[in-house]
Scaffold this motif. Structure first.
Motif, PDB file in Angstrom:
ATOM      1  N   LEU A   1       0.817  -1.166   0.016  1.00 17.29           N
ATOM      2  CA  LEU A   1       0.002  -0.030  -0.057  1.00 17.29           C
ATOM      3  C   LEU A   1       0.857   1.288  -0.070  1.00 17.29           C
ATOM      4  CD1 LEU A   1      -2.805  -1.001   2.360  1.00 17.29           C
ATOM      5  CD2 LEU A   1      -2.905  -0.871   0.051  1.00 17.29           C
ATOM      6  N   VAL A   2       1.908   1.347   0.850  1.00 24.63           N
ATOM      7  CA  VAL A   2       2.823   2.505   0.942  1.00 24.63           C
ATOM      8  C   VAL A   2       3.564   2.606  -0.399  1.00 24.63           C
ATOM      9  CG1 VAL A   2       2.891   2.647   3.291  1.00 24.63           C
ATOM     10  CG2 VAL A   2       4.605   1.509   2.235  1.00 24.63           C
ATOM     11  N   THR A   3       3.894   1.525  -0.953  1.00 29.43           N
ATOM     12  CA  THR A   3       4.552   1.431  -2.227  1.00 29.43           C
ATOM     13  C   THR A   3       3.670   2.186  -3.231  1.00 29.43           C
ATOM     14  OG1 THR A   3       5.902  -0.282  -1.761  1.00 29.43           O
ATOM     15  CG2 THR A   3       5.686   0.293  -4.085  1.00 29.43           C
ATOM     16  N   ILE A   4       2.270   1.699  -3.547  1.00 27.72           N
ATOM     17  CA  ILE A   4       1.497   2.229  -4.435  1.00 27.72           C
ATOM     18  C   ILE A   4       1.197   3.804  -4.065  1.00 27.72           C
ATOM     19  CG2 ILE A   4      -1.150   2.407  -4.843  1.00 27.72           C
ATOM     20  CD1 ILE A   4      -0.943  -0.827  -4.367  1.00 27.72           C
ATOM     21  N   ALA A   5       1.248   4.094  -2.695  1.00 28.57           N
ATOM     22  CA  ALA A   5       1.090   5.551  -2.319  1.00 28.57           C
ATOM     23  C   ALA A   5       2.349   6.417  -2.645  1.00 28.57           C
ATOM     24  CB  ALA A   5       1.023   5.522  -0.828  1.00 28.57           C
ATOM     25  N   GLY A   6       3.424   5.691  -2.519  1.00 24.71           N
ATOM     26  CA  GLY A   6       4.746   6.409  -3.067  1.00 24.71           C
ATOM     27  C   GLY A   6       4.549   6.785  -4.722  1.00 24.71           C
ATOM     28  N   PHE A   7       4.142   5.648  -5.654  1.00 18.88           N
ATOM     29  CA  PHE A   7       3.871   6.100  -7.126  1.00 18.88           C
ATOM     30  C   PHE A   7       2.787   7.268  -7.189  1.00 18.88           C
ATOM     31  CE2 PHE A   7       5.824   1.900  -7.628  1.00 18.88           C
ATOM     32  CZ  PHE A   7       6.824   2.213  -8.483  1.00 18.88           C
ATOM     33  N   TYR A   8       1.747   6.920  -6.371  1.00 16.05           N
ATOM     34  CA  TYR A   8       0.554   7.908  -6.478  1.00 16.05           C
ATOM     35  C   TYR A   8       0.980   9.393  -6.040  1.00 16.05           C
ATOM     36  CZ  TYR A   8      -4.146  10.450  -6.038  1.00 16.05           C
ATOM     37  OH  TYR A   8      -4.816  11.116  -6.181  1.00 16.05           O
ATOM     38  N   TYR A   9       1.760   9.621  -5.144  1.00 17.22           N
ATOM     39  CA  TYR A   9       2.194  10.980  -4.919  1.00 17.22           C
ATOM     40  C   TYR A   9       3.562  11.438  -5.312  1.00 17.22           C
ATOM     41  CZ  TYR A   9      -1.773  11.047  -1.365  1.00 17.22           C
ATOM     42  OH  TYR A   9      -2.785  11.226  -1.088  1.00 17.22           O
ATOM     43  N   ASN A  10       4.218  10.490  -5.951  1.00 15.39           N
ATOM     44  CA  ASN A  10       5.406  10.679  -6.852  1.00 15.39           C
ATOM     45  C   ASN A  10       6.565  11.489  -5.883  1.00 15.39           C
ATOM     46  OD1 ASN A  10       7.224  10.898  -9.066  1.00 15.39           O
ATOM     47  ND2 ASN A  10       6.329  12.922  -9.295  1.00 15.39           N
ATOM     48  N   ILE A  11       6.741  10.486  -4.812  1.00 11.92           N
ATOM     49  CA  ILE A  11       7.642  10.660  -3.799  1.00 11.92           C
ATOM     50  C   ILE A  11       9.151  10.790  -4.368  1.00 11.92           C
ATOM     51  CG2 ILE A  11       6.324   9.891  -1.734  1.00 11.92           C
ATOM     52  CD1 ILE A  11       8.139   7.469  -1.650  1.00 11.92           C
ATOM     53  N   SER A  12      10.023  11.573  -3.856  1.00 14.51           N
ATOM     54  CA  SER A  12      11.419  12.033  -4.106  1.00 14.51           C
ATOM     55  C   SER A  12      12.128  10.629  -4.117  1.00 14.51           C
ATOM     56  CB  SER A  12      12.054  12.897  -3.491  1.00 14.51           C
ATOM     57  OG  SER A  12      12.468  12.703  -2.317  1.00 14.51           O
ATOM     58  N   HIS A  13      13.325  10.708  -4.616  1.00 11.20           N
ATOM     59  CA  HIS A  13      14.282   9.457  -4.654  1.00 11.20           C
ATOM     60  C   HIS A  13      14.826   9.275  -3.269  1.00 11.20           C
ATOM     61  CE1 HIS A  13      15.547   9.244  -9.140  1.00 11.20           C
ATOM     62  NE2 HIS A  13      14.503  10.043  -8.834  1.00 11.20           N
ATOM     63  N   THR A  14      15.036  10.536  -2.533  1.00  6.55           N
ATOM     64  CA  THR A  14      15.379  10.164  -0.898  1.00  6.55           C
ATOM     65  C   THR A  14      14.250   9.806  -0.173  1.00  6.55           C
ATOM     66  OG1 THR A  14      16.653  12.264  -1.293  1.00  6.55           O
ATOM     67  CG2 THR A  14      15.985  11.454   1.112  1.00  6.55           C
ATOM     68  N   GLU A  15      13.018  10.117  -0.533  1.00  3.76           N
ATOM     69  CA  GLU A  15      11.869   9.499   0.139  1.00  3.76           C
ATOM     70  C   GLU A  15      11.744   8.215  -0.206  1.00  3.76           C
ATOM     71  OE1 GLU A  15       9.154  13.340   0.694  1.00  3.76           O
ATOM     72  OE2 GLU A  15       9.121  12.368  -1.342  1.00  3.76           O
ATOM     73  N   TRP A  16      11.959   7.641  -1.452  1.00  3.50           N
ATOM     74  CA  TRP A  16      11.727   6.413  -1.696  1.00  3.50           C
ATOM     75  C   TRP A  16      13.030   5.396  -0.972  1.00  3.50           C
ATOM     76  CZ3 TRP A  16       8.263   3.462  -3.690  1.00  3.50           C
ATOM     77  CH2 TRP A  16       7.366   4.051  -4.513  1.00  3.50           C
ATOM     78  N   LEU A  17      14.102   5.895  -0.887  1.00  2.00           N
ATOM     79  CA  LEU A  17      15.055   5.342  -0.080  1.00  2.00           C
ATOM     80  C   LEU A  17      14.793   5.219   1.400  1.00  2.00           C
ATOM     81  CD1 LEU A  17      18.339   7.124  -1.536  1.00  2.00           C
ATOM     82  CD2 LEU A  17      17.668   4.737  -1.853  1.00  2.00           C
ATOM     83  N   VAL A  18      14.169   6.249   2.035  1.00  2.00           N
ATOM     84  CA  VAL A  18      13.739   6.114   3.387  1.00  2.00           C
ATOM     85  C   VAL A  18      12.548   5.087   3.654  1.00  2.00           C
ATOM     86  CG1 VAL A  18      12.710   7.425   5.127  1.00  2.00           C
ATOM     87  CG2 VAL A  18      14.525   8.459   3.996  1.00  2.00           C
ATOM     88  N   GLN A  19      11.593   5.123   2.604  1.00  2.00           N
ATOM     89  CA  GLN A  19      10.570   4.280   2.721  1.00  2.00           C
ATOM     90  C   GLN A  19      10.864   2.664   2.490  1.00  2.00           C
ATOM     91  OE1 GLN A  19       6.771   5.350   0.975  1.00  2.00           O
ATOM     92  NE2 GLN A  19       6.930   3.553  -0.427  1.00  2.00           N
ATOM     93  N   ILE A  20      11.878   2.450   1.446  1.00  2.00           N
ATOM     94  CA  ILE A  20      12.330   1.158   1.279  1.00  2.00           C
ATOM     95  C   ILE A  20      12.993   0.592   2.414  1.00  2.00           C
ATOM     96  CG2 ILE A  20      14.051  -0.232   0.040  1.00  2.00           C
ATOM     97  CD1 ILE A  20      13.099   1.541  -2.444  1.00  2.00           C
ATOM     98  N   LEU A  21      13.939   1.434   2.955  1.00  2.00           N
ATOM     99  CA  LEU A  21      14.350   1.060   4.246  1.00  2.00           C
ATOM    100  C   LEU A  21      13.718   0.893   5.558  1.00  2.00           C
ATOM    101  CD1 LEU A  21      17.556   0.631   5.632  1.00  2.00           C
ATOM    102  CD2 LEU A  21      17.479   3.238   6.245  1.00  2.00           C
ATOM    103  N   ALA A  22      12.655   1.815   5.526  1.00  2.00           N
ATOM    104  CA  ALA A  22      11.664   1.231   6.620  1.00  2.00           C
ATOM    105  C   ALA A  22      10.807   0.018   6.328  1.00  2.00           C
ATOM    106  CB  ALA A  22      10.759   2.459   6.942  1.00  2.00           C
ATOM    107  N   ILE A  23      10.669  -0.183   5.163  1.00  2.00           N
ATOM    108  CA  ILE A  23      10.087  -1.896   4.776  1.00  2.00           C
ATOM    109  C   ILE A  23      11.029  -2.716   5.230  1.00  2.00           C
ATOM    110  CG2 ILE A  23       9.321  -2.943   3.209  1.00  2.00           C
ATOM    111  CD1 ILE A  23       8.133  -0.456   1.707  1.00  2.00           C
TER     112      ILE A  23
END
Length: 122
Positions: free
Chosen positions: A41-63
């Motif tokens: 769900l947060v991965t889908i949200a990441g695409f929907y909200y077009n999060i930055s590269h840094t935000e992707w890194l943080v999100q992937i690390l958190a997951i």
């Protein structure tokens, strides 16, 4: 003297066992299934909200931290149950501490998710 397997063969076996462990974790453990759904769900949200590269890194690390901690918690619980199947105060303590590690990781992930998504949603 038995022939030793090569470094590469041993590494490939390790990857095979690790993959098997990840599949077992995902298919057998309810808690990791919930975490996997949240991760999707947060991965889908990441695409929907077009999060930055840094935000992707943080999100992937958190997951990854959540999934890895959940896996270690499951391993600790399985070992504890194997060693002492009936209730024991010290085993209960060990299992609670392992679950506490997952709780801390989940709080971290929620805070990071809030930092990433609250400004985008509101």
């Amino acid at each position: 003297m038995p022939k030793q397997e090569s470094f590469l063969v041993n590494r490939l076996k390790s990857v095979k066992y690790a993959f098997k462990g990840a599949v077992l974790l995902i298919t057998k453990e309810a808690s990791i299934k919930i975490q996997l759904v949240i991760a999707i769900l947060v991965t889908i949200a990441g695409f929907y909200y077009n999060i930055s590269h840094t935000e992707w890194l943080v999100q992937i690390l958190a997951i990854a931290v959540i999934m890895a901690t959940e896996g270690m918690n499951t391993a600790v619980e399985e070992i504890a149950n194997f060693i002492h199947p009936e209730y024991h105060k010290q085993i209960g303590y060990i299992k609670d501490v392992a679950a506490g590690a997952v709780f801390i990781a989940a709080i971290l992930a929620a805070i990071l998710g809030g930092i990433i998504y609250i400004p985008k949603v509101f």
